[in-house]
Design a protein around this motif. Structure first.
Motif, PDB file in Angstrom:
ATOM      1  N   TYR A 133       0.783  -0.898  -0.431  1.00 49.15           N
ATOM      2  CA  TYR A 133       0.276  -0.039  -0.022  1.00 49.15           C
ATOM      3  C   TYR A 133       0.995   1.186  -0.071  1.00 49.15           C
ATOM      4  CZ  TYR A 133      -4.135  -2.699   1.000  1.00 49.15           C
ATOM      5  OH  TYR A 133      -5.410  -3.649   1.500  1.00 49.15           O
ATOM      6  N   PHE A 134       0.201   2.145  -0.386  1.00 43.14           N
ATOM      7  CA  PHE A 134       0.729   3.272  -0.116  1.00 43.14           C
ATOM      8  C   PHE A 134      -0.549   4.607   0.621  1.00 43.14           C
ATOM      9  CE2 PHE A 134      -0.614   5.376  -4.323  1.00 43.14           C
ATOM     10  CZ  PHE A 134      -0.295   6.702  -3.773  1.00 43.14           C
ATOM     11  N   TYR A 135       0.382   5.589   1.481  1.00 49.98           N
ATOM     12  CA  TYR A 135      -1.146   6.379   2.053  1.00 49.98           C
ATOM     13  C   TYR A 135      -0.711   7.818   1.294  1.00 49.98           C
ATOM     14  CZ  TYR A 135      -1.693   2.590   4.709  1.00 49.98           C
ATOM     15  OH  TYR A 135      -1.024   0.941   5.017  1.00 49.98           O
ATOM     16  N   ILE A 136      -2.168   8.418   1.284  1.00 51.11           N
ATOM     17  CA  ILE A 136      -2.212   9.996   1.426  1.00 51.11           C
ATOM     18  C   ILE A 136      -2.052  11.131   2.455  1.00 51.11           C
ATOM     19  CG2 ILE A 136      -3.308  11.905   0.167  1.00 51.11           C
ATOM     20  CD1 ILE A 136      -2.040   9.971  -1.645  1.00 51.11           C
ATOM     21  N   ILE A 137      -0.934  11.419   3.022  1.00 53.29           N
ATOM     22  CA  ILE A 137      -0.968  12.243   4.412  1.00 53.29           C
ATOM     23  C   ILE A 137      -1.538  13.500   4.010  1.00 53.29           C
ATOM     24  CG2 ILE A 137       0.454  12.695   6.376  1.00 53.29           C
ATOM     25  CD1 ILE A 137       2.638  10.777   4.646  1.00 53.29           C
ATOM     26  N   SER A 138      -2.392  13.772   4.804  1.00 56.89           N
ATOM     27  CA  SER A 138      -3.357  15.543   4.233  1.00 56.89           C
ATOM     28  C   SER A 138      -2.587  15.854   6.049  1.00 56.89           C
ATOM     29  CB  SER A 138      -4.744  15.229   5.050  1.00 56.89           C
ATOM     30  OG  SER A 138      -5.029  16.632   4.776  1.00 56.89           O
ATOM     31  N   ALA A 139      -1.941  17.435   5.764  1.00 59.74           N
ATOM     32  CA  ALA A 139      -1.484  18.118   7.133  1.00 59.74           C
ATOM     33  C   ALA A 139      -1.404  19.504   6.591  1.00 59.74           C
ATOM     34  CB  ALA A 139       0.613  17.293   7.028  1.00 59.74           C
ATOM     35  N   TYR A 196      17.284   9.308   4.862  1.00 61.53           N
ATOM     36  CA  TYR A 196      16.125   9.218   5.001  1.00 61.53           C
ATOM     37  C   TYR A 196      15.331   9.064   3.919  1.00 61.53           C
ATOM     38  CZ  TYR A 196      17.575  11.357  10.274  1.00 61.53           C
ATOM     39  OH  TYR A 196      17.837  11.789  11.042  1.00 61.53           O
ATOM     40  N   ARG A 197      14.408   8.119   4.342  1.00 56.99           N
ATOM     41  CA  ARG A 197      13.260   7.655   3.068  1.00 56.99           C
ATOM     42  C   ARG A 197      12.850   8.729   3.046  1.00 56.99           C
ATOM     43  NH1 ARG A 197      12.906   1.588   3.944  1.00 56.99           N
ATOM     44  NH2 ARG A 197      12.518   2.310   6.174  1.00 56.99           N
ATOM     45  N   CYS A 198      11.892   9.493   2.044  1.00 54.48           N
ATOM     46  CA  CYS A 198      11.243  10.307   1.658  1.00 54.48           C
ATOM     47  C   CYS A 198      10.080   9.534   0.711  1.00 54.48           C
ATOM     48  CB  CYS A 198      11.502  11.650   1.830  1.00 54.48           C
ATOM     49  SG  CYS A 198      12.638  11.786   3.202  1.00 54.48           S
ATOM     50  N   GLY A 199       8.898   9.666   0.721  1.00 53.21           N
ATOM     51  CA  GLY A 199       7.927   9.822  -0.147  1.00 53.21           C
ATOM     52  C   GLY A 199       7.850  10.617  -0.933  1.00 53.21           C
ATOM     53  N   GLY A 214      -0.349  25.205  -1.708  1.00 52.99           N
ATOM     54  CA  GLY A 214      -0.836  24.256  -2.041  1.00 52.99           C
ATOM     55  C   GLY A 214      -1.917  23.533  -1.518  1.00 52.99           C
ATOM     56  N   ASP A 215      -2.093  22.406  -1.747  1.00 55.44           N
ATOM     57  CA  ASP A 215      -2.972  21.290  -0.680  1.00 55.44           C
ATOM     58  C   ASP A 215      -2.655  20.304   0.487  1.00 55.44           C
ATOM     59  OD1 ASP A 215      -1.370  19.306  -1.450  1.00 55.44           O
ATOM     60  OD2 ASP A 215      -3.616  18.304  -3.140  1.00 55.44           O
ATOM     61  N   TYR A 216      -1.621  20.654   0.703  1.00 57.35           N
ATOM     62  CA  TYR A 216      -1.064  20.173   1.517  1.00 57.35           C
ATOM     63  C   TYR A 216      -1.107  18.516   1.978  1.00 57.35           C
ATOM     64  CZ  TYR A 216       0.253  25.108   3.310  1.00 57.35           C
ATOM     65  OH  TYR A 216       0.154  25.766   3.000  1.00 57.35           O
ATOM     66  N   GLN A 217      -1.412  17.493   0.599  1.00 55.09           N
ATOM     67  CA  GLN A 217      -1.130  16.259   0.994  1.00 55.09           C
ATOM     68  C   GLN A 217       0.119  15.874   0.100  1.00 55.09           C
ATOM     69  OE1 GLN A 217      -4.810  14.806   1.008  1.00 55.09           O
ATOM     70  NE2 GLN A 217      -4.970  16.553   1.625  1.00 55.09           N
ATOM     71  N   TYR A 218       0.014  14.587   1.094  1.00 50.42           N
ATOM     72  CA  TYR A 218       1.187  14.160   0.774  1.00 50.42           C
ATOM     73  C   TYR A 218       2.074  12.237   0.320  1.00 50.42           C
ATOM     74  CZ  TYR A 218       2.966  18.554   2.372  1.00 50.42           C
ATOM     75  OH  TYR A 218       2.809  19.968   2.999  1.00 50.42           O
ATOM     76  N   ASP A 219       2.412  12.066  -0.023  1.00 52.55           N
ATOM     77  CA  ASP A 219       2.425  11.063  -0.554  1.00 52.55           C
ATOM     78  C   ASP A 219       3.399  10.305   0.608  1.00 52.55           C
ATOM     79  OD1 ASP A 219       0.937  11.116  -3.305  1.00 52.55           O
ATOM     80  OD2 ASP A 219       2.556  10.367  -4.517  1.00 52.55           O
ATOM     81  N   SER A 220       3.069   8.779   1.677  1.00 55.27           N
ATOM     82  CA  SER A 220       3.995   8.082   2.454  1.00 55.27           C
ATOM     83  C   SER A 220       4.918   6.754   1.026  1.00 55.27           C
ATOM     84  CB  SER A 220       2.787   7.286   2.672  1.00 55.27           C
ATOM     85  OG  SER A 220       2.471   6.025   2.504  1.00 55.27           O
ATOM     86  N   LEU A 221       5.406   6.671   1.661  1.00 51.50           N
ATOM     87  CA  LEU A 221       6.766   5.828   0.930  1.00 51.50           C
ATOM     88  C   LEU A 221       5.974   4.015   1.237  1.00 51.50           C
ATOM     89  CD1 LEU A 221       9.456   5.163   3.114  1.00 51.50           C
ATOM     90  CD2 LEU A 221       9.452   6.101   0.967  1.00 51.50           C
ATOM     91  N   GLU A 222       6.095   3.445   0.180  1.00 52.93           N
ATOM     92  CA  GLU A 222       5.269   2.404   0.128  1.00 52.93           C
ATOM     93  C   GLU A 222       5.232   1.418   0.968  1.00 52.93           C
ATOM     94  OE1 GLU A 222       6.226  -0.053  -3.547  1.00 52.93           O
ATOM     95  OE2 GLU A 222       5.979   1.132  -4.868  1.00 52.93           O
ATOM     96  N   SER A 223       4.251   0.869   1.533  1.00 51.27           N
ATOM     97  CA  SER A 223       3.901   0.099   2.538  1.00 51.27           C
ATOM     98  C   SER A 223       3.507  -1.453   2.814  1.00 51.27           C
ATOM     99  CB  SER A 223       3.030   0.962   3.754  1.00 51.27           C
ATOM    100  OG  SER A 223       2.914  -0.245   4.903  1.00 51.27           O
ATOM    101  N   PRO A 224       4.465  -2.533   3.160  1.00 53.36           N
ATOM    102  CA  PRO A 224       4.657  -3.393   3.091  1.00 53.36           C
ATOM    103  C   PRO A 224       3.627  -4.457   3.848  1.00 53.36           C
ATOM    104  CG  PRO A 224       7.153  -3.586   3.629  1.00 53.36           C
ATOM    105  CD  PRO A 224       6.248  -2.153   3.326  1.00 53.36           C
ATOM    106  N   ILE A 225       2.433  -5.064   3.471  1.00 48.59           N
ATOM    107  CA  ILE A 225       1.913  -6.085   4.718  1.00 48.59           C
ATOM    108  C   ILE A 225       2.270  -7.525   4.517  1.00 48.59           C
ATOM    109  CG2 ILE A 225      -0.261  -6.108   6.084  1.00 48.59           C
ATOM    110  CD1 ILE A 225      -0.679  -3.106   5.538  1.00 48.59           C
TER     111      ILE A 225
END
Length: 253
Positions: free
Chosen positions: A128-134, A200-203, A149-160
């Motif tokens: 998965y990845f997530y859209i972060i609202s801040a 540091y890993r950044c999305g 901007g819209d203050y929406q940020y992509d996360s890193l890929e997240s394995p589950i």
């Protein structure tokens, strides 16, 4: 005439042996030269790779030692909101029987190798990845307010890991770590204008994170140490090749 107890050598036989030795010498010498240069080439290749990896690994380790996630990042208060959880794909894991003493008797191998007949599915990972609202960032630091901007940020890929299955065709896709509109801890660079280390890993460009920066330090530490250790091992392995080449040169060439 040879005296009693003295071995008489046939002059003709001695001559033949000497001529044969003289005839064979160029062959031995040529083979020895090939062996010597092969050892030198192998030694140079190993030494070159080792000499390249060692300083890279040491520099990375030095940079890693300068990282301090608690200072480099600050928690965003109030928490961020997950505006979307996006499923990307499912990655199949495969294993093969291994008699080489690997703990557990099995080891993971890359999926899609040429000898797939020796492998079998042994797990599935959903990504998965997530859209972060801040939007609160605009009130926290002028850097974000000016950028807008819209203050929406992509996360890193997240394995589950999908529980209880061996093959991705089995079971259902794992639920995401966070659902839409769920609040969670998040981090931002303490000095956004300066930014943070590339370790540091950044999305996203601003490096707004929902995964603890401490995890990045752990992952980078393994890579840096592995590089310089590999380099040092290759340098040490190259030395015997040079020694063997020197011995061949002194003895045969």
């Amino acid at each position: 005439m040879a005296t009693k107890g003295e071995l008489k050598i046939n002059p003709d036989l001695e001559k033949d042996v000497q001529e044969q030795a003289n005839d064979d010498y160029p062959k031995v010498c040529c083979t020895s030269k090939i062996t010597m240069w092969t050892m030198i080439v192998f030694g140079l290749v190993l030494a070159g790779i080792g000499a390249a990896l060692t300083p890279i690994g040491l520099n990375k380790q030095k940079e890693l030692d300068g990282l301090n996630p608690s200072k480099d990042f600050s928690l965003i208060d109030p928490n961020c909101t997950i505006s979307d959880a996006i499923f990307l794909r499912s990655d199949q894991r495969t294993c093969e029987s291994d008699n080489g003493g690997v703990s557990g008797g099995y080891r993971r191998r890359a999926y899609g190798t040429s000898d797939q007949e020796t492998t079998y599915p042994c797990g599935c990972t959903d990504i998965y990845f997530y859209i972060i609202s801040a939007p609160q960032l605009a009130d926290i630091d002028q850097f974000y307010a000016k950028k807008g901007g819209d203050y929406q940020y992509d996360s890193l890929e997240s394995p589950i890991d999908r529980e209880g299955v061996d093959d991705c065709s089995e079971g259902s896709v794992s639920p995401p770590k966070w659902e839409m509109e769920e609040e969670t801890k998040c981090w931002r660079p303490s000095n956004p204008e300066q930014g943070v280390s590339d370790l540091y890993r950044c999305g996203n460009d601003e490096c707004i994170k929902v995964f603890d920066p401490e995890f990045d330090v752990d992952a980078a530490g393994t890579g840096g140490k592995g590089l310089w250790i590999t380099g040092a091992v290759l340098l040490s392995v190259a030395l015997p090749f040079f020694i063997a080449a020197f011995v061949v040169k002194m003895k045969y060439v």
